[in-house]
Scaffold this active site. Structure first.
Site, PDB file in Angstrom:
ATOM      1  N   ASP A   1       0.807  -1.201  -0.042  1.00  0.00           N
ATOM      2  CA  ASP A   1      -0.118   0.178  -0.092  1.00  0.00           C
ATOM      3  C   ASP A   1       1.027   1.174  -0.077  1.00  0.00           C
ATOM      4  O   ASP A   1       1.638   1.432   0.841  1.00  0.00           O
ATOM      5  CB  ASP A   1      -1.039  -0.148   1.208  1.00  0.00           C
ATOM      6  CG  ASP A   1      -2.120   1.156   1.152  1.00  0.00           C
ATOM      7  OD1 ASP A   1      -3.217   0.681   1.392  1.00  0.00           O
ATOM      8  OD2 ASP A   1      -1.577   2.218   1.298  1.00  0.00           O
TER       9      ASP A   1
ATOM     10  N   ASP B   1      -3.538   2.250  -5.352  1.00  0.00           N
ATOM     11  CA  ASP B   1      -2.401   2.501  -4.517  1.00  0.00           C
ATOM     12  C   ASP B   1      -2.318   1.188  -3.673  1.00  0.00           C
ATOM     13  O   ASP B   1      -1.654   1.157  -2.803  1.00  0.00           O
ATOM     14  CB  ASP B   1      -2.447   3.629  -3.549  1.00  0.00           C
ATOM     15  CG  ASP B   1      -2.729   3.370  -2.161  1.00  0.00           C
ATOM     16  OD1 ASP B   1      -3.811   2.511  -2.302  1.00  0.00           O
ATOM     17  OD2 ASP B   1      -2.492   4.089  -1.216  1.00  0.00           O
ATOM     18  N   GLU B   2      -2.846  -0.048  -3.990  1.00  0.00           N
ATOM     19  CA  GLU B   2      -2.627  -1.358  -3.383  1.00  0.00           C
ATOM     20  C   GLU B   2      -2.760  -2.260  -4.276  1.00  0.00           C
ATOM     21  O   GLU B   2      -3.476  -2.675  -5.170  1.00  0.00           O
ATOM     22  CB  GLU B   2      -3.803  -1.365  -2.302  1.00  0.00           C
ATOM     23  CG  GLU B   2      -5.193  -1.410  -2.262  1.00  0.00           C
ATOM     24  CD  GLU B   2      -6.152  -1.509  -1.297  1.00  0.00           C
ATOM     25  OE1 GLU B   2      -6.722  -0.417  -0.752  1.00  0.00           O
ATOM     26  OE2 GLU B   2      -6.047  -2.491  -0.666  1.00  0.00           O
TER      27      GLU B   2
HETATM   28  P1  TTP Z   1      -5.338   5.315   1.186  1.00  0.00           P
HETATM   29  O1  TTP Z   1      -4.249   4.031   0.935  1.00  0.00           O
HETATM   30  O2  TTP Z   1      -6.398   5.174   1.973  1.00  0.00           O
HETATM   31  O3  TTP Z   1      -4.501   6.590   1.775  1.00  0.00           O
HETATM   32  P2  TTP Z   1      -3.082   7.012   1.439  1.00  0.00           P
HETATM   33  O4  TTP Z   1      -2.387   6.224   0.404  1.00  0.00           O
HETATM   34  O5  TTP Z   1      -3.388   8.563   0.986  1.00  0.00           O
HETATM   35  O6  TTP Z   1      -2.386   7.142   2.745  1.00  0.00           O
HETATM   36  P3  TTP Z   1      -1.892   5.822   3.717  1.00  0.00           P
HETATM   37  O7  TTP Z   1      -0.340   6.144   3.797  1.00  0.00           O
HETATM   38  O8  TTP Z   1      -2.594   5.862   4.838  1.00  0.00           O
HETATM   39  O9  TTP Z   1      -1.915   4.510   2.621  1.00  0.00           O
HETATM   40  O10 TTP Z   1      -5.999   5.541  -0.086  1.00  0.00           O
HETATM   41  C1  TTP Z   1      -5.338   5.620  -1.606  1.00  0.00           C
HETATM   42  C2  TTP Z   1      -5.458   7.134  -2.209  1.00  0.00           C
HETATM   43  O11 TTP Z   1      -6.805   6.928  -2.605  1.00  0.00           O
HETATM   44  C3  TTP Z   1      -5.204   8.376  -1.820  1.00  0.00           C
HETATM   45  O12 TTP Z   1      -4.025   8.867  -1.905  1.00  0.00           O
HETATM   46  C4  TTP Z   1      -6.383   9.078  -2.136  1.00  0.00           C
HETATM   47  C5  TTP Z   1      -7.239   8.264  -2.593  1.00  0.00           C
HETATM   48  N1  TTP Z   1      -8.488   8.475  -1.515  1.00  0.00           N
HETATM   49  C6  TTP Z   1      -9.316   9.322  -1.729  1.00  0.00           C
HETATM   50  O13 TTP Z   1      -9.317  10.217  -2.624  1.00  0.00           O
HETATM   51  N2  TTP Z   1     -10.517   9.748  -0.925  1.00  0.00           N
HETATM   52  C7  TTP Z   1     -10.327   8.697   0.380  1.00  0.00           C
HETATM   53  O14 TTP Z   1     -11.434   8.886   1.176  1.00  0.00           O
HETATM   54  C8  TTP Z   1      -9.436   7.892   0.478  1.00  0.00           C
HETATM   55  C9  TTP Z   1      -9.301   7.009   1.768  1.00  0.00           C
HETATM   56  C10 TTP Z   1      -8.366   7.537  -0.541  1.00  0.00           C
HETATM   57 MG    MG Z   2      -2.220   4.190   0.828  1.00  0.00          MG
END
Ligand code: TTP
Ligand code: MG
Length: 352
Positions: free
Chosen positions: A2, A108-109
């Site tokens: 992730d 992103d995962e």
């Molecule tokens: P996440 O993996 O939940 O968040 P992140 O990568 O920004 O942070 P983390 O380091 O905690 O993993 O989500 C991935 C992407 O999805 C994030 O960069 C932006 C998008 N996203 C949104 O647009 N709205 C949301 O509510 C969430 C949770 C994510």
């Molecule tokens: Mg993330």
């Protein structure tokens, strides 16, 4: 796997002067009057309480408050989805060089599967290398969870963000889950958490004490899956996308339509739109086409045909569709000369 604060990390990479500063990706704050929400915030902005899904006005307020107390204000950026997708694909393809068995689960995962013949330690070393390679060649941080199933791996990936790797061996699953807040279990959202808190359940260890019958009583069918998740049971099988075979778009008219010239114009617009969508989905040619027409009396007809030559552009698609639409515009296929309610087109035999 992730990625860390993904959209914001890409913005940091693109704008080196922002590195180390709070960054908020989301809608335009318009000086505190903006509508919409935060997509993501980097870790510096999270310190201010700014996080995904927060109203952008609130994010603006937090940033202003920080500024008043002498801390740096946040950069607000609107985001560039095209670029994020490109960066994501780039990272996924690096990961694919470490193992071909990948389930991309979101922008992103992804889940990476390694052979059971390899020890956790060997896999850990590979992941460490992969993490370094992503950081050095793409400039984005990623965190990893290593475990025997996807549920535990996903939860573990979140444990040491950013740039973390969390390994949960089989015998470590129970201790790992015991003190974990229930919200960390994928699927337990704010509503389920509130319900469980009413029963005094805050961590997974407490959730494990609830019987299956109780869970079924409270959550219905979902209780069954919750019962298993609470025990760390989950699948290790990758769900790979089934290859898409057709793509279609329909257009329902605001008012029933009988003007031939307009229908042909709409057929053309739909062709442009469909070729665009196919391109974005990674398809380069269409070998079969179809149309759907719905008349004012809701009678619906579909036609399809194979093309002699695959087509790859809007005009050729339009030319392929036209012979099927024309008979509906006169008495051959539309003796009552009914007007149209909907026109749809479909592309099949897709090649990437
Ligand atoms: P996440 O993996 O939940 O968040 P992140 O990568 O920004 O942070 P983390 O380091 O905690 O993993 O989500 C991935 C992407 O999805 C994030 O960069 C932006 C998008 N996203 C949104 O647009 N709205 C949301 O509510 C969430 C949770 C994510
Ligand atoms: Mg993330």
């Amino acid at each position: 796997m992730d990625f860390d604060a993904f959209f914001a990390s890409v913005e940091e990479r693109e704008h080196p002067w922002m590195v180390g500063s709070p960054i908020v990706v989301g809608s335009d704050p318009k000086g505190g009057e903006g509508r919409g929400v935060v997509s993501t915030a980097n870790y510096a902005a999270r310190v201010y309480g700014i996080k995904s899904a927060l109203p952008i006005t609130q994010a603006w307020k937090f940033s202003e408050e920080a500024k008043r107390s002498g801390k740096p204000a946040a950069y607000f950026v609107s985001g560039n989805m095209g670029l994020y997708k490109e960066v994501s694909r780039e990272i996924m393809s690096i990961a694919r060089s470490y193992t071909p068995d990948i389930q991309v689960a979101g922008i992103d995962e992804a889940y990476l599967r390694f052979s059971a013949a390899e020890s956790f330690e060997e896999i850990y070393q590979k992941i460490l290398k992969l993490q370094q390679e992503i950081l050095h060649t793409v400039g984005i941080g990623a965190s990893f969870g290593i475990a025997a199933n996807k549920l535990i791996a996903k939860i573990a990936s979140d444990k040491k963000k950013p740039n973390g790797i969390t390994l949960v061996r089989l015998e470590e699953v129970q201790p790992f889950l015991k003190d974990l807040p229930i919200r960390r279990i994928p699927g337990i959202g704010p509503k389920a958490a509130t319900t469980l808190h009413k029963f005094g359940i805050k961590v997974v260890g407490e959730l494990q004490k609830m019987s299956k019958e109780e869970m079924l009583g409270i959550f219905g069918k979902w209780g069954e899956s919750l019962y298993r998740k609470a025990r760390g049971e989950g699948s290790a099988a990758l769900s790979l996308p089934v290859a898409q075979k057709t793509m279609s778009i329909d257009h329902t008219f605001d008012q029933d339509m009988d003007a031939t010239i307009k229908l042909l114009g709409i057929l053309k617009e739909l062709s442009v739109e469909l070729i665009g969508r196919l391109g974005r989905a990674g398809f380069s040619s269409v070998g079969q086409v179809g149309i759907t027409v719905r008349f004012s009396d809701f009678k619906t007809k579909t036609r399809q045909r194979a093309l002699d030559e695959p087509v790859d552009n809007p005009n050729a698609l339009y030319q392929g569709l036209l012979p099927m639409l024309l008979p509906f515009l006169d008495r051959r296929e539309n003796p009552g000369m009914r007007s149209f309610r909907l026109l749809g087109i479909r592309a099949g035999k897709l090649k990437s």
